[in-house]
Write a protein that holds these residues in place. Structure first.
Motif, PDB file in Angstrom:
ATOM      1  N   HIS A 266      47.307 -10.968  51.711  1.00  0.00           N
ATOM      2  CA  HIS A 266      47.376 -11.915  50.598  1.00  0.00           C
ATOM      3  C   HIS A 266      46.493 -11.403  49.464  1.00  0.00           C
ATOM      4  CE1 HIS A 266      48.276 -15.577  48.572  1.00  0.00           C
ATOM      5  NE2 HIS A 266      47.042 -16.035  48.579  1.00  0.00           N
ATOM      6  N   SER A 267      46.859 -11.785  48.235  1.00  0.00           N
ATOM      7  CA  SER A 267      46.042 -11.413  47.086  1.00  0.00           C
ATOM      8  C   SER A 267      46.201 -12.454  45.996  1.00  0.00           C
ATOM      9  CB  SER A 267      46.443 -10.030  46.567  1.00  0.00           C
ATOM     10  OG  SER A 267      47.792 -10.031  46.137  1.00  0.00           O
ATOM     11  N   PHE A 268      45.177 -12.589  45.170  1.00  0.00           N
ATOM     12  CA  PHE A 268      45.195 -13.554  44.078  1.00  0.00           C
ATOM     13  C   PHE A 268      44.091 -13.170  43.104  1.00  0.00           C
ATOM     14  CE2 PHE A 268      42.634 -14.997  47.595  1.00  0.00           C
ATOM     15  CZ  PHE A 268      41.443 -15.430  47.025  1.00  0.00           C
ATOM     16  N   ARG A 269      44.096 -13.798  41.945  1.00  0.00           N
ATOM     17  CA  ARG A 269      43.095 -13.498  40.923  1.00  0.00           C
ATOM     18  C   ARG A 269      42.175 -14.687  40.716  1.00  0.00           C
ATOM     19  NH1 ARG A 269      43.401  -8.906  38.132  1.00  0.00           N
ATOM     20  NH2 ARG A 269      45.302  -7.645  38.334  1.00  0.00           N
ATOM     21  N   VAL A 270      40.886 -14.402  40.564  1.00  0.00           N
ATOM     22  CA  VAL A 270      39.868 -15.401  40.254  1.00  0.00           C
ATOM     23  C   VAL A 270      39.089 -14.902  39.043  1.00  0.00           C
ATOM     24  CG1 VAL A 270      37.838 -16.636  41.060  1.00  0.00           C
ATOM     25  CG2 VAL A 270      39.696 -16.155  42.651  1.00  0.00           C
ATOM     26  N   CYS A 271      39.240 -15.601  37.899  1.00  0.00           N
ATOM     27  CA  CYS A 271      38.542 -15.210  36.659  1.00  0.00           C
ATOM     28  C   CYS A 271      38.757 -13.727  36.330  1.00  0.00           C
ATOM     29  CB  CYS A 271      37.057 -15.511  36.769  1.00  0.00           C
ATOM     30  SG  CYS A 271      36.680 -17.253  37.020  1.00  0.00           S
ATOM     31  N   GLY A 272      39.971 -13.274  36.528  1.00  0.00           N
ATOM     32  CA  GLY A 272      40.285 -11.888  36.197  1.00  0.00           C
ATOM     33  C   GLY A 272      39.994 -10.893  37.300  1.00  0.00           C
ATOM     34  N   HIS A 273      39.342 -11.320  38.373  1.00  0.00           N
ATOM     35  CA  HIS A 273      39.017 -10.420  39.483  1.00  0.00           C
ATOM     36  C   HIS A 273      40.139 -10.476  40.524  1.00  0.00           C
ATOM     37  CE1 HIS A 273      34.883  -9.749  38.107  1.00  0.00           C
ATOM     38  NE2 HIS A 273      34.870 -11.042  37.788  1.00  0.00           N
ATOM     39  N   LEU A 274      40.601  -9.322  40.956  1.00  0.00           N
ATOM     40  CA  LEU A 274      41.645  -9.245  41.964  1.00  0.00           C
ATOM     41  C   LEU A 274      41.019  -9.388  43.351  1.00  0.00           C
ATOM     42  CD1 LEU A 274      44.582  -8.764  42.720  1.00  0.00           C
ATOM     43  CD2 LEU A 274      44.126  -6.300  42.649  1.00  0.00           C
ATOM     44  N   MET A 275      41.353 -10.468  44.040  1.00  0.00           N
ATOM     45  CA  MET A 275      40.835 -10.752  45.372  1.00  0.00           C
ATOM     46  C   MET A 275      41.921 -10.468  46.407  1.00  0.00           C
ATOM     47  SD  MET A 275      37.891 -11.832  44.349  1.00  0.00           S
ATOM     48  CE  MET A 275      37.190 -12.395  45.908  1.00  0.00           C
ATOM     49  N   VAL A 276      41.512  -9.960  47.553  1.00  0.00           N
ATOM     50  CA  VAL A 276      42.466  -9.650  48.615  1.00  0.00           C
ATOM     51  C   VAL A 276      41.974 -10.239  49.935  1.00  0.00           C
ATOM     52  CG1 VAL A 276      43.243  -7.532  47.515  1.00  0.00           C
ATOM     53  CG2 VAL A 276      41.371  -7.441  49.162  1.00  0.00           C
ATOM     54  N   VAL A 277      42.940 -10.567  50.781  1.00  0.00           N
ATOM     55  CA  VAL A 277      42.657 -10.982  52.158  1.00  0.00           C
ATOM     56  C   VAL A 277      43.295  -9.946  53.063  1.00  0.00           C
ATOM     57  CG1 VAL A 277      42.976 -12.771  53.903  1.00  0.00           C
ATOM     58  CG2 VAL A 277      42.621 -13.422  51.505  1.00  0.00           C
ATOM     59  N   SER A 278      42.527  -9.394  53.967  1.00  0.00           N
ATOM     60  CA  SER A 278      43.028  -8.293  54.778  1.00  0.00           C
ATOM     61  C   SER A 278      42.608  -8.468  56.240  1.00  0.00           C
ATOM     62  CB  SER A 278      42.499  -6.954  54.251  1.00  0.00           C
ATOM     63  OG  SER A 278      41.083  -6.949  54.309  1.00  0.00           O
ATOM     64  N   ILE A 279      43.301  -7.705  57.086  1.00  0.00           N
ATOM     65  CA  ILE A 279      43.034  -7.724  58.526  1.00  0.00           C
ATOM     66  C   ILE A 279      42.283  -6.442  58.899  1.00  0.00           C
ATOM     67  CG2 ILE A 279      44.048  -7.882  60.823  1.00  0.00           C
ATOM     68  CD1 ILE A 279      44.558 -10.333  59.110  1.00  0.00           C
ATOM     69  N   PHE A 280      41.141  -6.598  59.556  1.00  0.00           N
ATOM     70  CA  PHE A 280      40.322  -5.469  60.003  1.00  0.00           C
ATOM     71  C   PHE A 280      40.224  -5.492  61.523  1.00  0.00           C
ATOM     72  CE2 PHE A 280      39.009  -4.807  55.741  1.00  0.00           C
ATOM     73  CZ  PHE A 280      38.339  -3.592  55.688  1.00  0.00           C
ATOM     74  N   GLU A 281      40.389  -4.347  62.144  1.00  0.00           N
ATOM     75  CA  GLU A 281      40.038  -4.209  63.549  1.00  0.00           C
ATOM     76  C   GLU A 281      38.683  -3.497  63.605  1.00  0.00           C
ATOM     77  OE1 GLU A 281      41.608  -2.464  67.824  1.00  0.00           O
ATOM     78  OE2 GLU A 281      42.450  -1.693  65.952  1.00  0.00           O
ATOM     79  N   ALA A 282      37.750  -4.096  64.324  1.00  0.00           N
ATOM     80  CA  ALA A 282      36.394  -3.537  64.392  1.00  0.00           C
ATOM     81  C   ALA A 282      36.413  -2.230  65.175  1.00  0.00           C
ATOM     82  CB  ALA A 282      35.450  -4.541  65.049  1.00  0.00           C
ATOM     83  N   ARG A 283      36.273  -1.172  64.432  1.00  0.00           N
ATOM     84  CA  ARG A 283      36.184   0.149  65.046  1.00  0.00           C
ATOM     85  C   ARG A 283      34.905   0.811  64.560  1.00  0.00           C
ATOM     86  NH1 ARG A 283      42.440   2.374  64.380  1.00  0.00           N
ATOM     87  NH2 ARG A 283      43.411   0.892  65.841  1.00  0.00           N
ATOM     88  N   THR A 284      35.022   1.920  63.884  1.00  0.00           N
ATOM     89  CA  THR A 284      33.847   2.655  63.416  1.00  0.00           C
ATOM     90  C   THR A 284      33.093   1.841  62.371  1.00  0.00           C
ATOM     91  OG1 THR A 284      35.059   4.710  63.757  1.00  0.00           O
ATOM     92  CG2 THR A 284      33.059   4.834  62.428  1.00  0.00           C
ATOM     93  N   GLY A 285      31.789   1.696  62.566  1.00  0.00           N
ATOM     94  CA  GLY A 285      30.935   1.076  61.564  1.00  0.00           C
ATOM     95  C   GLY A 285      30.720  -0.412  61.737  1.00  0.00           C
ATOM     96  N   LEU A 286      31.774  -1.175  62.040  1.00  0.00           N
ATOM     97  CA  LEU A 286      31.644  -2.634  62.105  1.00  0.00           C
ATOM     98  C   LEU A 286      31.008  -3.141  63.406  1.00  0.00           C
ATOM     99  CD1 LEU A 286      34.945  -3.919  60.449  1.00  0.00           C
ATOM    100  CD2 LEU A 286      32.636  -3.852  59.498  1.00  0.00           C
ATOM    101  N   PRO A 287      31.323  -2.604  64.579  1.00  0.00           N
ATOM    102  CA  PRO A 287      30.710  -3.117  65.806  1.00  0.00           C
ATOM    103  C   PRO A 287      29.187  -3.051  65.753  1.00  0.00           C
ATOM    104  CG  PRO A 287      32.568  -1.702  66.338  1.00  0.00           C
ATOM    105  CD  PRO A 287      32.331  -1.553  64.873  1.00  0.00           C
ATOM    106  N   GLY A 288      28.572  -4.186  66.124  1.00  0.00           N
ATOM    107  CA  GLY A 288      27.119  -4.254  66.185  1.00  0.00           C
ATOM    108  C   GLY A 288      26.485  -4.929  64.987  1.00  0.00           C
ATOM    109  N   ILE A 289      27.165  -5.025  63.853  1.00  0.00           N
ATOM    110  CA  ILE A 289      26.575  -5.702  62.703  1.00  0.00           C
ATOM    111  C   ILE A 289      27.024  -7.154  62.679  1.00  0.00           C
ATOM    112  CG2 ILE A 289      26.548  -3.529  61.420  1.00  0.00           C
ATOM    113  CD1 ILE A 289      28.834  -4.516  59.751  1.00  0.00           C
TER     114      ILE A 289
END
Length: 370
Positions: A266-289
């Motif tokens: 999904h994507s939409f604009r807020v005050c001119g800023h392009l916002m996105v909604v995305s799906i992440f699978e926790a692999r490199t970097g994300l696990p543990g934080i």
């Protein structure tokens, strides 16, 4: 498919409908009460049964009832008032039966007919409801969403053969077939008591006319207009203080980003800023934080975290991400790219040739249209 209203909701709706019918037929009900409460005492006073016996209350009531159908049971031939009553009651009774009983029963039991009078009675029972103009794909999806949130909705559509007319009727959604620009259309929908109107037809001029008529009848109503002409959107929003939405401007960012990366759902604009909604699978970097660290380092909000069969909406900031978790994240597109670079996933996958873990929980392929 739309959510089916619970039985309790149906009982309440039927009671409100009955109350509206009683209000609509109040003159008929008053005349009926006057006839059956006032005429019997007069017949007791002026008429007599064969043999000269006095007329009882039950006999007088019996006489009035059958007199409605032209079958008198008392002898009033020697009294001018009794003769006059015998002449007046049958036509009055026919009017009451035809206009009152028959029409009342028709409106109460024949709801599936969805004629204009039935819709008008239904609308009279509502307050703070939402009027949706157009029974096409957009209108149908708006109705579906509003009903899932427990809102009362009334729909108006010009064409009997519109795409979702039969579906809406099967779901018992009040639907009026009428020209929305007709002077009597919006009053039939009880626009004065409505909280909002959604103009979702495929005609910009018709949508603007609807909005202006609705504001004239109800200055406090919230107006949402679907427009195809991008140039009109800002003008209408500023001039009429209405929420004007362009289909192309809403769809364009979503379609463009979906072409670049199917992980963006999904994507939409807020005050001119392009916002996105995305799906992440926790692999490199994300696990543990933690969820808070993702927000603070990348300006990204974690909308949901799915771990196995368990899904957590708005996880706490101290929730630590584990390998294999599926995260639904919202961020500005620039921050989204930085987060993808951090996880080493700068290149988007190709569906059918990559890990399908990026699919949303429903198992459907994301389209980018929300």
């Amino acid at each position: 498919m739309m959510d089916t209203p619970p039985p309790r909701w149906r009982v309440v709706a039927n009671l409100r409908y009955l109350r509206a019918l009683i209000k609509r037929f109040r003159i008929t009900l008053v005349l009926t009460a006057v006839l059956f409460l006032g005429a019997p005492p007069l017949f007791q006073w002026r008429c007599e049964v064969p043999g000269g016996e006095p007329v009882g209350a039950g006999k007088a009531l019996h006489h009035v009832y059958f007199l409605l159908f032209g079958q008198p049971s008392l002898d009033c031939s020697n009294d001018w008032m009794g003769i006059l009553l015998n002449m007046l009651v049958p036509p009055v009774g026919i009017a009451l039966v035809v206009d009152g009983v028959v029409r009342f029963a028709y409106l109460f039991f024949a709801k599936h007919k969805s004629d204009k009078e039935w819709i008008e009675v239904i609308a009279e029972t509502l307050k703070g409801h939402i009027i949706v103009c157009g029974a096409g794909r957009v209108g149908f999806r708006v109705v579906d969403q509003l009903r899932s949130m427990g809102k009362d909705v009334v729909v108006v559509e010009k064409k009997e053969d519109a795409a979702f007319v039969n579906v809406l009727r099967d779901e018992q959604v009040p639907l009026l077939i009428d020209d929305i620009r007709s002077p009597q259309c919006l009053p039939r929908l009880n626009v004065k008591a409505a909280s909002a109107i959604v103009c979702s037809t495929d005609d910009d001029l018709a949508n603007l006319n609807i909005a202006l008529d609705a504001r004239r009848l109800n200055p406090d109503i919230r107006v949402v207009i679907r427009l195809f002409d991008d140039d009109l959107v800002a003008k209408v929003r500023d001039t009429f203080k209405a929420e004007a939405l362009s289909s192309s401007s809403l769809a364009a960012p979503a379609m463009a980003l979906a072409a670049l990366d199917p992980r963006i759902v999904h994507s939409f604009r807020v005050c001119g800023h392009l916002m996105v909604v995305s799906i992440f699978e926790a692999r490199t970097g994300l696990p543990g934080i933690t969820v808070s660290e993702i927000r603070d380092r990348f300006g990204t909000l974690t909308l949901s975290l799915r771990r196995g069969d368990k899904e957590i909406l708005h996880p706490q900031g101290d929730q630590r991400v584990q390998a294999g978790d599926l995260l639904t994240l919202q961020a500005e597109y620039r921050d989204y790219r930085q987060l993808r670079a951090f996880t080493g996933e700068t290149q988007p996958p190709l569906w059918g040739q990559h890990d399908m873990a990026f699919l949303p929980p429903s198992g459907e392929r994301p389209t980018g249209t929300g």
